[in-house]
Every structure is written in structure tokens, then in C-alpha cells.
Design an enzyme around this catalytic site. Structure first.
Site, PDB file in Angstrom:
ATOM      1  N   GLY A   1      62.685 -52.567 -14.902  1.00 44.41           N
ATOM      2  CA  GLY A   1      61.454 -52.280 -15.623  1.00 44.41           C
ATOM      3  C   GLY A   1      61.558 -52.620 -17.095  1.00 44.41           C
ATOM      4  O   GLY A   1      60.628 -53.179 -17.691  1.00 44.41           O
ATOM      5  N   ARG A   2      62.686 -52.288 -17.714  1.00 48.43           N
ATOM      6  CA  ARG A   2      62.866 -52.583 -19.139  1.00 48.43           C
ATOM      7  C   ARG A   2      62.966 -54.090 -19.382  1.00 48.43           C
ATOM      8  O   ARG A   2      62.490 -54.603 -20.397  1.00 48.43           O
ATOM      9  CB  ARG A   2      64.109 -51.860 -19.659  1.00 48.43           C
ATOM     10  CG  ARG A   2      63.870 -50.386 -19.981  1.00 48.43           C
ATOM     11  CD  ARG A   2      65.148 -49.622 -20.133  1.00 48.43           C
ATOM     12  NE  ARG A   2      65.756 -49.363 -18.831  1.00 48.43           N
ATOM     13  CZ  ARG A   2      67.001 -48.912 -18.680  1.00 48.43           C
ATOM     14  NH1 ARG A   2      67.759 -48.718 -19.737  1.00 48.43           N
ATOM     15  NH2 ARG A   2      67.469 -48.672 -17.472  1.00 48.43           N
ATOM     16  N   TRP A   3      63.614 -54.790 -18.448  1.00 45.39           N
ATOM     17  CA  TRP A   3      63.681 -56.251 -18.545  1.00 45.39           C
ATOM     18  C   TRP A   3      62.271 -56.838 -18.557  1.00 45.39           C
ATOM     19  O   TRP A   3      61.953 -57.726 -19.355  1.00 45.39           O
ATOM     20  CB  TRP A   3      64.481 -56.794 -17.367  1.00 45.39           C
ATOM     21  CG  TRP A   3      64.584 -58.278 -17.297  1.00 45.39           C
ATOM     22  CD1 TRP A   3      65.536 -59.077 -17.886  1.00 45.39           C
ATOM     23  CD2 TRP A   3      63.691 -59.170 -16.593  1.00 45.39           C
ATOM     24  NE1 TRP A   3      65.294 -60.403 -17.596  1.00 45.39           N
ATOM     25  CE2 TRP A   3      64.168 -60.488 -16.802  1.00 45.39           C
ATOM     26  CE3 TRP A   3      62.552 -58.996 -15.818  1.00 45.39           C
ATOM     27  CZ2 TRP A   3      63.550 -61.615 -16.251  1.00 45.39           C
ATOM     28  CZ3 TRP A   3      61.925 -60.100 -15.274  1.00 45.39           C
ATOM     29  CH2 TRP A   3      62.422 -61.392 -15.495  1.00 45.39           C
TER      30      TRP A   3
ATOM     31  N   ARG B   1      75.747 -43.259 -16.614  1.00 42.97           N
ATOM     32  CA  ARG B   1      75.711 -42.127 -15.692  1.00 42.97           C
ATOM     33  C   ARG B   1      75.687 -42.645 -14.262  1.00 42.97           C
ATOM     34  O   ARG B   1      75.439 -43.820 -14.012  1.00 42.97           O
ATOM     35  CB  ARG B   1      74.494 -41.241 -15.956  1.00 42.97           C
ATOM     36  CG  ARG B   1      73.154 -41.962 -15.924  1.00 42.97           C
ATOM     37  CD  ARG B   1      71.997 -40.998 -16.180  1.00 42.97           C
ATOM     38  NE  ARG B   1      70.728 -41.693 -16.215  1.00 42.97           N
ATOM     39  CZ  ARG B   1      70.158 -42.163 -17.316  1.00 42.97           C
ATOM     40  NH1 ARG B   1      70.767 -42.010 -18.485  1.00 42.97           N
ATOM     41  NH2 ARG B   1      68.991 -42.797 -17.272  1.00 42.97           N
TER      42      ARG B   1
ATOM     43  N   ARG C   1      77.471 -50.644 -13.273  1.00 46.60           N
ATOM     44  CA  ARG C   1      76.098 -50.238 -13.580  1.00 46.60           C
ATOM     45  C   ARG C   1      75.562 -51.120 -14.691  1.00 46.60           C
ATOM     46  O   ARG C   1      76.203 -51.304 -15.729  1.00 46.60           O
ATOM     47  CB  ARG C   1      76.009 -48.774 -14.007  1.00 46.60           C
ATOM     48  CG  ARG C   1      74.564 -48.402 -14.343  1.00 46.60           C
ATOM     49  CD  ARG C   1      74.298 -46.938 -14.429  1.00 46.60           C
ATOM     50  NE  ARG C   1      72.846 -46.715 -14.574  1.00 46.60           N
ATOM     51  CZ  ARG C   1      72.222 -45.603 -14.244  1.00 46.60           C
ATOM     52  NH1 ARG C   1      72.903 -44.603 -13.728  1.00 46.60           N
ATOM     53  NH2 ARG C   1      70.927 -45.483 -14.410  1.00 46.60           N
TER      54      ARG C   1
ATOM     55  N   LEU D   1      81.441 -60.099   4.755  1.00 48.20           N
ATOM     56  CA  LEU D   1      81.010 -59.098   3.793  1.00 48.20           C
ATOM     57  C   LEU D   1      79.938 -58.185   4.371  1.00 48.20           C
ATOM     58  O   LEU D   1      78.977 -58.653   4.990  1.00 48.20           O
ATOM     59  CB  LEU D   1      80.454 -59.799   2.544  1.00 48.20           C
ATOM     60  CG  LEU D   1      79.704 -58.919   1.539  1.00 48.20           C
ATOM     61  CD1 LEU D   1      80.691 -58.046   0.772  1.00 48.20           C
ATOM     62  CD2 LEU D   1      78.880 -59.765   0.588  1.00 48.20           C
TER      63      LEU D   1
ATOM     64  N   HIS E   1      61.225 -55.808 -10.858  1.00 54.46           N
ATOM     65  CA  HIS E   1      61.783 -55.522  -9.533  1.00 54.46           C
ATOM     66  C   HIS E   1      61.857 -56.795  -8.685  1.00 54.46           C
ATOM     67  O   HIS E   1      62.803 -56.986  -7.921  1.00 54.46           O
ATOM     68  CB  HIS E   1      60.939 -54.461  -8.826  1.00 54.46           C
ATOM     69  CG  HIS E   1      60.982 -53.123  -9.494  1.00 54.46           C
ATOM     70  ND1 HIS E   1      62.168 -52.504  -9.834  1.00 54.46           N
ATOM     71  CD2 HIS E   1      59.986 -52.285  -9.889  1.00 54.46           C
ATOM     72  CE1 HIS E   1      61.903 -51.334 -10.411  1.00 54.46           C
ATOM     73  NE2 HIS E   1      60.592 -51.184 -10.451  1.00 54.46           N
TER      74      HIS E   1
ATOM     75  N   ASP F   1      70.234 -51.409 -12.351  1.00 53.84           N
ATOM     76  CA  ASP F   1      69.332 -50.706 -13.252  1.00 53.84           C
ATOM     77  C   ASP F   1      68.755 -51.649 -14.305  1.00 53.84           C
ATOM     78  O   ASP F   1      69.401 -52.629 -14.687  1.00 53.84           O
ATOM     79  CB  ASP F   1      70.102 -49.568 -13.937  1.00 53.84           C
ATOM     80  CG  ASP F   1      69.184 -48.555 -14.575  1.00 53.84           C
ATOM     81  OD1 ASP F   1      68.002 -48.473 -14.188  1.00 53.84           O
ATOM     82  OD2 ASP F   1      69.647 -47.836 -15.484  1.00 53.84           O
TER      83      ASP F   1
ATOM     84  N   THR G   1      66.576 -41.078  -3.631  1.00 49.01           N
ATOM     85  CA  THR G   1      65.671 -40.027  -3.179  1.00 49.01           C
ATOM     86  C   THR G   1      64.794 -39.534  -4.331  1.00 49.01           C
ATOM     87  O   THR G   1      63.714 -38.985  -4.094  1.00 49.01           O
ATOM     88  CB  THR G   1      66.472 -38.844  -2.609  1.00 49.01           C
ATOM     89  OG1 THR G   1      67.525 -38.493  -3.522  1.00 49.01           O
ATOM     90  CG2 THR G   1      67.078 -39.192  -1.262  1.00 49.01           C
ATOM     91  N   GLU G   2      65.238 -39.745  -5.567  1.00 44.98           N
ATOM     92  CA  GLU G   2      64.456 -39.352  -6.741  1.00 44.98           C
ATOM     93  C   GLU G   2      63.407 -40.398  -7.122  1.00 44.98           C
ATOM     94  O   GLU G   2      62.461 -40.092  -7.853  1.00 44.98           O
ATOM     95  CB  GLU G   2      65.381 -39.097  -7.940  1.00 44.98           C
ATOM     96  CG  GLU G   2      66.248 -37.851  -7.824  1.00 44.98           C
ATOM     97  CD  GLU G   2      67.390 -38.032  -6.826  1.00 44.98           C
ATOM     98  OE1 GLU G   2      67.707 -37.058  -6.118  1.00 44.98           O
ATOM     99  OE2 GLU G   2      67.947 -39.148  -6.760  1.00 44.98           O
TER     100      GLU G   2
ATOM    101  N   TRP H   1      61.108 -41.597  -5.481  1.00 46.56           N
ATOM    102  CA  TRP H   1      59.772 -41.315  -4.955  1.00 46.56           C
ATOM    103  C   TRP H   1      58.867 -40.717  -6.029  1.00 46.56           C
ATOM    104  O   TRP H   1      57.640 -40.692  -5.875  1.00 46.56           O
ATOM    105  CB  TRP H   1      59.857 -40.360  -3.771  1.00 46.56           C
ATOM    106  CG  TRP H   1      60.546 -40.925  -2.566  1.00 46.56           C
ATOM    107  CD1 TRP H   1      61.781 -40.602  -2.097  1.00 46.56           C
ATOM    108  CD2 TRP H   1      60.033 -41.917  -1.661  1.00 46.56           C
ATOM    109  NE1 TRP H   1      62.089 -41.331  -0.969  1.00 46.56           N
ATOM    110  CE2 TRP H   1      61.025 -42.143  -0.673  1.00 46.56           C
ATOM    111  CE3 TRP H   1      58.836 -42.635  -1.591  1.00 46.56           C
ATOM    112  CZ2 TRP H   1      60.849 -43.056   0.365  1.00 46.56           C
ATOM    113  CZ3 TRP H   1      58.660 -43.542  -0.557  1.00 46.56           C
ATOM    114  CH2 TRP H   1      59.666 -43.747   0.402  1.00 46.56           C
TER     115      TRP H   1
END
Length: 257
Positions: A40-42, A211, A205, A148, A54, A37, A83-84, A86
């Protein structure tokens, strides 16, 4: 024995920084999940478009994969696209869908040399043909590797996974393939997309968010959770080792004393 020593010396040579935490190689988590995560903020902090974040995040995938491989981690599951996701702007989604085309041709030879096997957890339906071609090609080329497992959670959402698993299980009960009295946690797990993998021992995370974001909700029931303020593009091997060192300091009781 020779294989272990080769593995150990390679790890030592790659992680000799003075500030690197000490890791007990006998207690390395077998399966680590990462919610990558903060791309974008980076980028925003640096005055760059989100897609630049990205792209930098993609480059970090191999670095952390190699660190995990050197440690002897068996499975590394990276949350690449939910899935979110999109719902994001079309140009950003299009860019994300093209990243596998860039990542695998550049990195596949080194992944093969390091015995890494590519896997995907998620739904192929809805993914562009060029995305699928890149991923399926990498899966095919690494299918005989025994090291791995680099598992990309792509077009994945845990609630959908659970609901579809329940639907399939009900169909099997109705068809007489399964008796209701037989149902237990192990059988339910067999209906999950990760049924061939052990549950994660450790979840990492990045970006400071606290979360799970619909990631492996069933599988993470007893996983250790570790969060960092660092955005994914700046998540280093040293931070990765810190997460594992913290994991090794914890006592996993699974509800017991």
C-alpha cells in the site's frame, strides 16, 4: 550429480549481476519465511490506489519464488493474508481475495515445469469460494511435485494457531490419546499447522517494519531475522540474495556458545 549441476548452472545464469552477493549453495536456508509488507505504501508513493500495490506485489511472488527455487531452498512461506487483515476496507479485502484467481492461471504452468509444490497454511473457513477454488486447484495440480514448497500463509494468525493447537492437545489428553507427562516441544509442534514443515531458518520482512505481526511465533523461535526498507513490490532478487548472504555470515548457536 547431473541434477545438482543443472541446478547450479541455472542459478549462475539467473544471478550473474556484478553487485549480487556470493552465496554458498551448501549453506542455503532450507525454509525461508517472508512477510510481504509495504504494498500500500509503495502504491501511495506513486499516487496509485493501494490495490495497485497489491497487484504489483503479486507479480513479485513468482520472481522471488524462482530465485528461491534456483538456490535450492526447500520451503518458501509467504505471509499473504493474516487473520487481522479482515479489518481492512472491504474493497481492499475483496481485491486481495481475487488475486489467487489471477495468479495461479497465469503462473501455474511455469511452477509445474519448475517442480514447485503449492501449499496453504491457514483456515479455509471464511475464504470466498472462488479464492478456495483457485488455491485448491493449484494444490491439486502440483501435489506430485517434489521441489520447492511454495507455502502461502493465508487467513493465518499465529496466536489462533497456538490456541487451537492447545485446545486440540487438551482434548487428546482428556480422551486418553496423550499423557501429560509425554508433552514436549516436538509434540507441541505436531499440533501446529506447519507440523509437516521444518521451522524457518530465515525470516525476511520488507518495508522497514520491525515486528513479526503474528506470523509463525512458535516456529520462529530460533530463526534469523532480516529486515529491509524496500517495499515488497520493489524487493529484488539481489536483495533476496543479500538476505541469504547475511544469514550465512551469522553463527546460529541456539542458546549455546
Amino acid at each position: 550429480m547431473f541434477k545438482f549441476l543443472k541446478h547450479w548452472f541455472r542459478f549462475k545464469a539467473s544471478h550473474t549481476a556484478a553487485n549480487s552477493p556470493q552465496i554458498d549453495l551448501d549453506k542455503v536456508p532450507a525454509h525461508i519465511g517472508i512477510i510481504m509488507d509495504g504494498n500500500g505504501r509503495w502504491a501511495k508513493q506513486r499516487g496509485l490506489p493501494r490495490v495497485a500495490g497489491h497487484h504489483s506485489g503479486m507479480k513479485n511472488v513468482k520472481k522471488i519464488t524462482m530465485a528461491a527455487n534456483d538456490l535450492g531452498v526447500k520451503v518458501l512461506t509467504m505471509y499473504a493474508f493474516s487473520t487481522e487483515n479482515w479489518k481492512r476496507p472491504k474493497d481492499e479485502v475483496d481485491f486481495l481475495m481475487k488475486l489467487p484467481q489471477e495468479f495461479f492461471p497465469k503462473e501455474i504452468e511455469e511452477l509445474i515445469q519448475n517442480n514447485v509444490r503449492i501449499r496453504m497454511t491457514g483456515w479455509k473457513e471464511g475464504l470466498p469460494d472462488y479464492t478456495l477454488k483457485a488455491i485448491e486447484g493449484a494444490i491439486e495440480r502440483t501435489k506430485n511435485n517434489t521441489g520447492l514448497i511454495l507455502n502461502f500463509a493465508l487467513n493465518y494468525g499465529s496466536r489462533k494457531e497456538i490456541m487451537m493447537g492447545v485446545q486440540e492437545m487438551i482434548r487428546d489428553v482428556q480422551a486418553g490419546k496423550l499423557q501429560t507427562e509425554e508433552l514436549d516441544e516436538a509434540i507441541f509442534s505436531s499440533y501446529m499447522l506447519t507440523s509437516e514443515l521444518p521451522d524457518p531458518d530465515l525470516l525476511i520482512r520488507t518495508s522497514g517494519e520491525l515486528r513479526l505481526s503474528n506470523f509463525l511465533l512458535w516456529q520462529l523461535a530460533y530463526s534469523e531475522l532480516w529486515f529491509t526498507e524496500a517495499y515488497w513490490p520493489e524487493f529484488t532478487e539481489t536483495l533476496f540474495l543479500e538476505a541469504i548472504a547475511e544469514y550465512q555470515r551469522r553463527a546460529r548457536r541456539y542458546g549455546g556458545i
